[in-house]
Design an enzyme around this catalytic site. Sequence first.
Site, PDB file in Angstrom:
ATOM      1  CD  GLN A 127      -1.009   2.295   2.311  1.00 26.60           C
ATOM      2  OE1 GLN A 127      -0.185   1.937   3.141  1.00 26.60           O
ATOM      3  NE2 GLN A 127      -1.328   3.559   2.125  1.00 26.60           N
ATOM      4  CE1 TYR A 129      -2.320   6.348   3.837  1.00 26.20           C
ATOM      5  CE2 TYR A 129      -0.152   5.728   4.678  1.00 26.20           C
ATOM      6  CZ  TYR A 129      -1.529   5.743   4.804  1.00 26.20           C
ATOM      7  OH  TYR A 129      -2.115   5.157   5.888  1.00 26.20           O
ATOM      8  CB  THR A 155      -4.200   4.890   0.544  1.00 25.98           C
ATOM      9  OG1 THR A 155      -4.120   3.508   0.905  1.00 25.98           O
ATOM     10  CG2 THR A 155      -5.184   5.593   1.461  1.00 25.98           C
ATOM     11  NE  ARG A 164      -7.116   9.412  11.671  1.00 26.74           N
ATOM     12  CZ  ARG A 164      -6.187   8.853  10.909  1.00 26.74           C
ATOM     13  NH1 ARG A 164      -5.058   8.405  11.447  1.00 26.74           N
ATOM     14  NH2 ARG A 164      -6.368   8.737   9.612  1.00 26.74           N
ATOM     15  CG  HIS A 275      -8.399   5.702   6.007  1.00 28.85           C
ATOM     16  ND1 HIS A 275      -7.624   5.814   4.880  1.00 28.85           N
ATOM     17  CD2 HIS A 275      -7.528   5.464   7.015  1.00 28.85           C
ATOM     18  CE1 HIS A 275      -6.350   5.679   5.196  1.00 28.85           C
ATOM     19  NE2 HIS A 275      -6.262   5.456   6.496  1.00 28.85           N
TER      20      HIS A 275
END
Length: 381
Positions: A127, A129, A155, A164, A275
């Site tokens: 994966q 980014y 992604t 968050r 996500h």
Amino acid sequence: MIISASTDYRAAAQRKLPPFLFHYADGGAYAEHTLRHNVSDLAGIALRQRVLKNMSELSLETRLFDETLSMPVALAPVGLTGMYARRGEVQAARAAAAHGIPFTMSTVSVCPIEEVAPAIDRPMWFQLYVLKDRGFMRNALERAKAAGVKTLVFTVDMPVPGARYRDAHSGMSGANGPMRRVLQAMTHPEWAWDVGVMGRPHDLGNISKYRGNPTGLADYIGWLGSNFDPSISWKDLEWIREFWDGPMIIKGILDADDARDAVKFGADGIVVSNHGGRQLDGVLSSARALPAIADAVKGDLKILADSGIRSGLDVVRMIALGADTVLIGRAFLWALAVHGQAGVKNLLELFEKEMRVAMVLTGAKAISEISRDSLVRELGA
């Protein structure tokens, strides 16, 4: 403690892990409404129970990108997996390979590509980014190719990090974060010894290889956070499509128009994903977004889905809604944190058993027989 479901692993992981690590993985964005809806919306999907269908022969096997999967499940990319168990990426990858499913390595893994790839006997997925530092992206792609990676998961739903709130409260970020993390480690001695001491180096292996010096949690929060690129567009991905000659999956699709754009771009697959509820609160759960996306692009590319999947029953639900395969993240991470490779092995066995029960009781002898017809229409479609 008796472990009979992935939720049992979550409870055990909460006791074992320092709070900053547990809440980093368990939390979501803002007030976490989407995080909760990912689970509750999927749990509300009603399946048609069928009987007297002679289910003596049953197969969970499926094909995806010229790979045979023992069941339509892959381990999702999870950042900092190696902080949840000693050399966690290696342990999780071995469990996945032994079960005959793919492991997806995160850009921000603790173990580098070169440590994990040789530890398993099937190609892992990687994966990546979208980052401002294109040199790092090219370096990571070249190293992934050299390690035998065939499938790239790109992604695209992190042009900026999500808000968050839990991270500030738990000590993952915010004032006095480093001191709070040390104190938490001291009060969780099993983790402190197994991971804190024996799991070193606590490094972002893929980034360190590129930068030429060790990187730690501060770099994860700092360098990576400042490198997310809000200017990214489909045009910026063209060089990656040209460079990468294997399957390319676009992860982070929630809208049918974006799914159509992925087809035009030439993607081999998409991941319907928010996500894990960690980016924008208030967006659709993956379960609610999936049917419209499947209606738009099913057959044009492979459709994967994640977010909210906690059991083999949930896997069947996602496939009935239109997915070809699913990715599981938190579920395997909790199992890894509690019992390492053996925990992930057991979790995958639980998922397989739960899938078999669901398929027998819905009359689906093969993955290809799970469809919208498997749903109670007024409740599930």
